[in-house]
Design a protein around this motif. Structure first.
Motif, PDB file in Angstrom:
ATOM      1  N   ASN A  68       0.805  -1.225   0.000  1.00 46.65           N
ATOM      2  CA  ASN A  68       0.000   0.000   0.000  1.00 46.65           C
ATOM      3  C   ASN A  68       0.840   1.278   0.000  1.00 46.65           C
ATOM      4  OD1 ASN A  68       0.819   0.241   2.695  1.00 46.65           O
ATOM      5  ND2 ASN A  68      -1.138  -0.504   3.517  1.00 46.65           N
ATOM      6  N   ALA A  69       2.166   1.143  -0.147  1.00 45.27           N
ATOM      7  CA  ALA A  69       3.049   2.298  -0.298  1.00 45.27           C
ATOM      8  C   ALA A  69       4.323   1.843  -0.995  1.00 45.27           C
ATOM      9  CB  ALA A  69       3.374   2.934   1.046  1.00 45.27           C
ATOM     10  N   ILE A  70       4.908   2.741  -1.767  1.00 46.75           N
ATOM     11  CA  ILE A  70       6.067   2.394  -2.600  1.00 46.75           C
ATOM     12  C   ILE A  70       7.261   3.266  -2.238  1.00 46.75           C
ATOM     13  CG2 ILE A  70       6.931   2.143  -4.959  1.00 46.75           C
ATOM     14  CD1 ILE A  70       4.527   0.401  -4.506  1.00 46.75           C
ATOM     15  N   TYR A  71       8.404   2.620  -2.044  1.00 44.17           N
ATOM     16  CA  TYR A  71       9.691   3.312  -1.882  1.00 44.17           C
ATOM     17  C   TYR A  71      10.490   3.099  -3.162  1.00 44.17           C
ATOM     18  CZ  TYR A  71      14.576   3.894  -0.197  1.00 44.17           C
ATOM     19  OH  TYR A  71      15.893   4.248  -0.044  1.00 44.17           O
ATOM     20  N   ILE A  72      10.861   4.187  -3.830  1.00 42.89           N
ATOM     21  CA  ILE A  72      11.582   4.102  -5.099  1.00 42.89           C
ATOM     22  C   ILE A  72      13.050   4.447  -4.863  1.00 42.89           C
ATOM     23  CG2 ILE A  72      11.776   5.009  -7.444  1.00 42.89           C
ATOM     24  CD1 ILE A  72       8.728   5.520  -7.297  1.00 42.89           C
ATOM     25  N   ALA A  73      13.921   3.454  -5.045  1.00 45.10           N
ATOM     26  CA  ALA A  73      15.343   3.613  -4.770  1.00 45.10           C
ATOM     27  C   ALA A  73      16.197   3.237  -5.977  1.00 45.10           C
ATOM     28  CB  ALA A  73      15.735   2.763  -3.559  1.00 45.10           C
ATOM     29  N   THR A  74      15.628   3.401  -7.160  1.00 44.19           N
ATOM     30  CA  THR A  74      16.381   3.183  -8.399  1.00 44.19           C
ATOM     31  C   THR A  74      17.291   4.382  -8.656  1.00 44.19           C
ATOM     32  OG1 THR A  74      14.747   4.322  -9.757  1.00 44.19           O
ATOM     33  CG2 THR A  74      14.397   1.960  -9.361  1.00 44.19           C
ATOM     34  N   PRO A  75      18.186   4.317  -9.646  1.00 42.20           N
ATOM     35  CA  PRO A  75      18.845   5.541 -10.101  1.00 42.20           C
ATOM     36  C   PRO A  75      17.814   6.562 -10.580  1.00 42.20           C
ATOM     37  CG  PRO A  75      20.014   3.611 -10.911  1.00 42.20           C
ATOM     38  CD  PRO A  75      18.737   3.106 -10.287  1.00 42.20           C
ATOM     39  N   PRO A  76      18.159   7.856 -10.588  1.00 44.53           N
ATOM     40  CA  PRO A  76      17.181   8.920 -10.871  1.00 44.53           C
ATOM     41  C   PRO A  76      16.438   8.779 -12.196  1.00 44.53           C
ATOM     42  CG  PRO A  76      19.143   9.860  -9.901  1.00 44.53           C
ATOM     43  CD  PRO A  76      19.449   8.405 -10.139  1.00 44.53           C
ATOM     44  N   LEU A  77      17.038   8.133 -13.190  1.00 39.99           N
ATOM     45  CA  LEU A  77      16.394   8.006 -14.496  1.00 39.99           C
ATOM     46  C   LEU A  77      14.985   7.424 -14.380  1.00 39.99           C
ATOM     47  CD1 LEU A  77      16.399   8.013 -17.619  1.00 39.99           C
ATOM     48  CD2 LEU A  77      17.523   5.766 -17.516  1.00 39.99           C
ATOM     49  N   GLN A  78      14.783   6.471 -13.473  1.00 40.79           N
ATOM     50  CA  GLN A  78      13.491   5.795 -13.370  1.00 40.79           C
ATOM     51  C   GLN A  78      12.536   6.442 -12.351  1.00 40.79           C
ATOM     52  OE1 GLN A  78      16.404   3.633 -13.031  1.00 40.79           O
ATOM     53  NE2 GLN A  78      16.379   3.227 -15.240  1.00 40.79           N
ATOM     54  N   HIS A  79      12.981   7.447 -11.633  1.00 38.78           N
ATOM     55  CA  HIS A  79      12.147   8.006 -10.562  1.00 38.78           C
ATOM     56  C   HIS A  79      10.814   8.524 -11.073  1.00 38.78           C
ATOM     57  CE1 HIS A  79      15.580   8.791  -7.424  1.00 38.78           C
ATOM     58  NE2 HIS A  79      15.518   7.531  -7.827  1.00 38.78           N
ATOM     59  N   GLU A  80      10.844   9.285 -12.155  1.00 37.90           N
ATOM     60  CA  GLU A  80       9.608   9.875 -12.665  1.00 37.90           C
ATOM     61  C   GLU A  80       8.628   8.790 -13.109  1.00 37.90           C
ATOM     62  OE1 GLU A  80       7.988  12.905 -16.168  1.00 37.90           O
ATOM     63  OE2 GLU A  80      10.095  12.338 -16.108  1.00 37.90           O
ATOM     64  N   GLU A  81       9.098   7.865 -13.931  1.00 36.38           N
ATOM     65  CA  GLU A  81       8.211   6.830 -14.461  1.00 36.38           C
ATOM     66  C   GLU A  81       7.549   6.024 -13.354  1.00 36.38           C
ATOM     67  OE1 GLU A  81       8.443   2.584 -16.929  1.00 36.38           O
ATOM     68  OE2 GLU A  81      10.247   3.847 -16.740  1.00 36.38           O
ATOM     69  N   PHE A  82       8.342   5.518 -12.410  1.00 41.68           N
ATOM     70  CA  PHE A  82       7.794   4.644 -11.382  1.00 41.68           C
ATOM     71  C   PHE A  82       6.955   5.416 -10.370  1.00 41.68           C
ATOM     72  CE2 PHE A  82      11.588   1.694 -12.279  1.00 41.68           C
ATOM     73  CZ  PHE A  82      10.868   1.011 -13.238  1.00 41.68           C
ATOM     74  N   THR A  83       7.338   6.661 -10.077  1.00 38.32           N
ATOM     75  CA  THR A  83       6.534   7.476  -9.168  1.00 38.32           C
ATOM     76  C   THR A  83       5.144   7.697  -9.737  1.00 38.32           C
ATOM     77  OG1 THR A  83       8.429   8.616  -8.166  1.00 38.32           O
ATOM     78  CG2 THR A  83       6.313   9.759  -8.108  1.00 38.32           C
ATOM     79  N   ILE A  84       5.078   8.092 -11.002  1.00 37.41           N
ATOM     80  CA  ILE A  84       3.772   8.377 -11.610  1.00 37.41           C
ATOM     81  C   ILE A  84       2.931   7.105 -11.722  1.00 37.41           C
ATOM     82  CG2 ILE A  84       2.649   9.167 -13.730  1.00 37.41           C
ATOM     83  CD1 ILE A  84       4.916  11.219 -14.003  1.00 37.41           C
ATOM     84  N   LYS A  85       3.559   5.980 -12.045  1.00 31.82           N
ATOM     85  CA  LYS A  85       2.809   4.723 -12.105  1.00 31.82           C
ATOM     86  C   LYS A  85       2.241   4.352 -10.740  1.00 31.82           C
ATOM     87  CE  LYS A  85       4.858   2.281 -16.056  1.00 31.82           C
ATOM     88  NZ  LYS A  85       5.593   1.059 -16.470  1.00 31.82           N
ATOM     89  N   ALA A  86       3.041   4.525  -9.694  1.00 32.39           N
ATOM     90  CA  ALA A  86       2.569   4.185  -8.356  1.00 32.39           C
ATOM     91  C   ALA A  86       1.449   5.126  -7.913  1.00 32.39           C
ATOM     92  CB  ALA A  86       3.728   4.227  -7.362  1.00 32.39           C
ATOM     93  N   LEU A  87       1.606   6.402  -8.187  1.00 32.79           N
ATOM     94  CA  LEU A  87       0.567   7.371  -7.834  1.00 32.79           C
ATOM     95  C   LEU A  87      -0.731   7.068  -8.575  1.00 32.79           C
ATOM     96  CD1 LEU A  87       2.730  10.625  -7.911  1.00 32.79           C
ATOM     97  CD2 LEU A  87       1.867   9.480  -5.858  1.00 32.79           C
ATOM     98  N   ALA A  88      -0.596   6.708  -9.852  1.00 34.96           N
ATOM     99  CA  ALA A  88      -1.784   6.374 -10.644  1.00 34.96           C
ATOM    100  C   ALA A  88      -2.502   5.147 -10.088  1.00 34.96           C
ATOM    101  CB  ALA A  88      -1.396   6.148 -12.103  1.00 34.96           C
ATOM    102  N   ALA A  89      -1.733   4.271  -9.442  1.00 30.19           N
ATOM    103  CA  ALA A  89      -2.327   3.084  -8.824  1.00 30.19           C
ATOM    104  C   ALA A  89      -2.885   3.382  -7.437  1.00 30.19           C
ATOM    105  CB  ALA A  89      -1.287   1.967  -8.733  1.00 30.19           C
ATOM    106  N   GLY A  90      -2.812   4.652  -7.022  1.00 24.03           N
ATOM    107  CA  GLY A  90      -3.357   5.059  -5.736  1.00 24.03           C
ATOM    108  C   GLY A  90      -2.463   4.758  -4.556  1.00 24.03           C
ATOM    109  N   LYS A  91      -1.146   4.562  -4.807  1.00 28.80           N
ATOM    110  CA  LYS A  91      -0.247   4.190  -3.719  1.00 28.80           C
ATOM    111  C   LYS A  91       0.743   5.322  -3.438  1.00 28.80           C
ATOM    112  CE  LYS A  91      -1.034  -0.637  -4.617  1.00 28.80           C
ATOM    113  NZ  LYS A  91      -0.534  -2.012  -4.714  1.00 28.80           N
ATOM    114  N   PRO A  92       0.794   5.795  -2.191  1.00 25.93           N
ATOM    115  CA  PRO A  92       1.709   6.884  -1.852  1.00 25.93           C
ATOM    116  C   PRO A  92       3.160   6.479  -2.084  1.00 25.93           C
ATOM    117  CG  PRO A  92       0.774   5.917   0.132  1.00 25.93           C
ATOM    118  CD  PRO A  92       0.037   5.319  -1.021  1.00 25.93           C
ATOM    119  N   VAL A  93       3.990   7.484  -2.377  1.00 20.38           N
ATOM    120  CA  VAL A  93       5.371   7.231  -2.806  1.00 20.38           C
ATOM    121  C   VAL A  93       6.349   7.989  -1.924  1.00 20.38           C
ATOM    122  CG1 VAL A  93       7.044   7.604  -4.664  1.00 20.38           C
ATOM    123  CG2 VAL A  93       4.731   6.788  -5.197  1.00 20.38           C
TER     124      VAL A  93
END
Length: 323
Positions: A68-93
């Motif tokens: 029910n919550a996502i921690y994104i610890a990839t290199p910065p290149l993927q931060h935007e993509e995965f953050t927006i996908k998680a937010l769209a799924a209704g999960k805080p980031v």
């Protein structure tokens, strides 16, 4: 929601000690799934850290019904993509610093949080560490009087122990990291300046690639004028001699100064010709105090310890100093 059940996207080196174990140590928090593109390494991480599930695909982790919550610890290149996908799924980031490749990407992440009505926090975790909280208290109490200016020097040799090690040296690949080692270390320092001194009036900087050994800047200078009149001057160089390395920040006031490192455990306060030293114990998991605050925020029990909007301002400084 009474408990935050975390999924980590990018369970690499940074999550081994700095952050990963803290998700199980924070109150009302547990780590239930991890993801890494290399399936064998994801499985190994899960087994070593007693994480119930692992994935090699980020979408699968995001869509895991228990997470029910996502921690994104990839290199910065993927931060935007995965953050927006998680937010769209209704999960805080909760996303690592630097927030994104650049300030425009960071703004899109903030816009997505507003669009989907989902919470977003950024891992400028020094804000919640005891040493830096003490500095904030000293400033608020005017222990050194009215603040005049700040001098920061981060001078490191090319093989500095402060710079995180990884299997591939992505931190010096601008397509993955947005910049060089400046983009890796300076976000913490610049975020603290905003945390301490508030709104920015103007800023500028200069960046050079003096050695030509890769595609990124290895010398950066930056200047900030805050709306309260405080002036910041910073120098970052990652090619000095071993004996010349410095990690030093000094805040000067009308009655004295506060001196401290960004990667250390002691504050020195100089007032009226006297010196006071304040020592702090090293933290086992440096992100745990921040993670505890993020958990409280996600559970509606506290405020956001570092919002996306605040982190965008730091990204704008990174862009401005290096453009």
């Amino acid at each position: 929601m009474s408990e935050i059940k975390w999924g980590i996207i990018g369970c690499g080196d940074v999550t081994e000690v700095k952050s990963g174990p803290a998700f199980n140590k924070a109150p009302n928090s547990s780590l239930v799934a991890v993801m890494r593109r290399n399936a064998a390494k994801a499985e190994d991480y899960a087994k070593r850290h007693q994480v119930p599930r692992w994935y090699s695909d980020a979408d699968q982790l995001i869509n895991d019904p228990e997470v029910n919550a996502i921690y994104i610890a990839t290199p910065p290149l993927q931060h935007e993509e995965f953050t927006i996908k998680a937010l769209a799924a209704g999960k805080p980031v909760y996303v690592e610093k630097p927030m994104a490749l650049n300030s425009e990407a960071a703004k899109r992440m903030v816009a997505a949080a507003h669009q989907y009505g989902v919470k977003l926090s950024v891992a400028h975790y020094r804000r919640e560490q005891p040493l830096f909280l003490k500095i904030k208290t000293l400033l608020e109490e005017k222990a050194i009087g009215d603040i005049r200016f700040v001098n920061l020097q981060m001078l490191q040799p090319q093989q500095s122990d402060l710079i995180a090690r990884s299997e591939e040296n992505w931190r010096t690949n601008p397509e993955i990291a947005g910049g060089g080692l400046f983009h890796d270390l300076a976000p913490h320092q610049l975020d603290l300046m905003g945390y301490y001194f508030g709104e920015i009036e103007k800023f500028d900087g200069m960046a050079l690639n003096q050695t030509g050994q890769n595609q990124v800047d290895d010398l950066v200078t930056g200047h900030i004028l805050f709306k309260n009149g405080v002036v910041f001057n910073g120098t970052w160089c990652f090619t000095v001699a071993e004996e010349d390395q410095i990690d030093h920040c000094e805040i000067y006031g009308s009655k004295g100064k506060i001196s401290f490192p960004m990667f250390g455990h002691q504050i020195k306060v100089f007032v009226d010709g006297t010196e006071e030293r304040l020592d702090f114990l090293p933290l086992m998991h440096v992100e745990q105090p921040m993670i505890e605050k993020v958990v409280a925020y996600f559970l509606n029990e506290g405020k956001n310890p570092c919002s996306g909007e605040e982190a965008v301002k730091t990204m704008e400084l990174l862009d401005g100093f290096t453009r």
